[in-house]
Design a protein around this motif. Sequence first.
Motif: not given
Length: 199
Positions: A32-47
């Motif tokens: 399982i994955i929480h895709i929202q959290n995964a995207i937000i936590q990436t460096r690209d997402g934070q930037k």
Amino acid sequence: MRKSVFRAPLLAASFGILAFAQAGSSPSKVGIIHIQNAIIQTRDGQKAAADIDAKFAPKRREVEQKQSEIQALETQYRTGVNTMSEEAKAKLARDIELKRKLLQRQTDDAQAELDQEQQRILQELGQKMMVVIDKYAADRGYALILDVSVPQNPVLYASNTIDITRDIVDLYDKGSGLPAPAAPAAAPSKPATPPAKKQ
């Protein structure tokens, strides 16, 4: 205007992706994955979140300033309701209502622009994320990966080795009592044209 950059409804609309692996072996693991959290936590997402906040900060400040102006006028109306003339009260009430409508329109326009920008970024980051998920699942023998942040369509990755569609169709057809459709008859070959008789 809301300050949140990534919101669940927007993400839910962005990830209804179903990917099939081409692995030869039969994978068995489920993840399982929480895709929202995964995207937000990436460096690209934070930037991306920081870039959007910076881009829309002036509009947010402008909206907040206009909200303060309306609140000041409302306070003025409440404190002067017993001392102002009817004409002055009516004018002040009209001014407040007009400013409210203008602020609502400006807020709606800014939110629509923000949503459009978020959608563009999420599509871009989502495609990159799916490449990573596909490779991760195939390399580590996952049969299925579910996105727990999108209950409406949680499947992000499914190995083609666990697809039972054909088995269910065959089993259904066996129980239906209907014969299999006849194979189309081959077209008869045309006889060779006899040579023309010599006169």
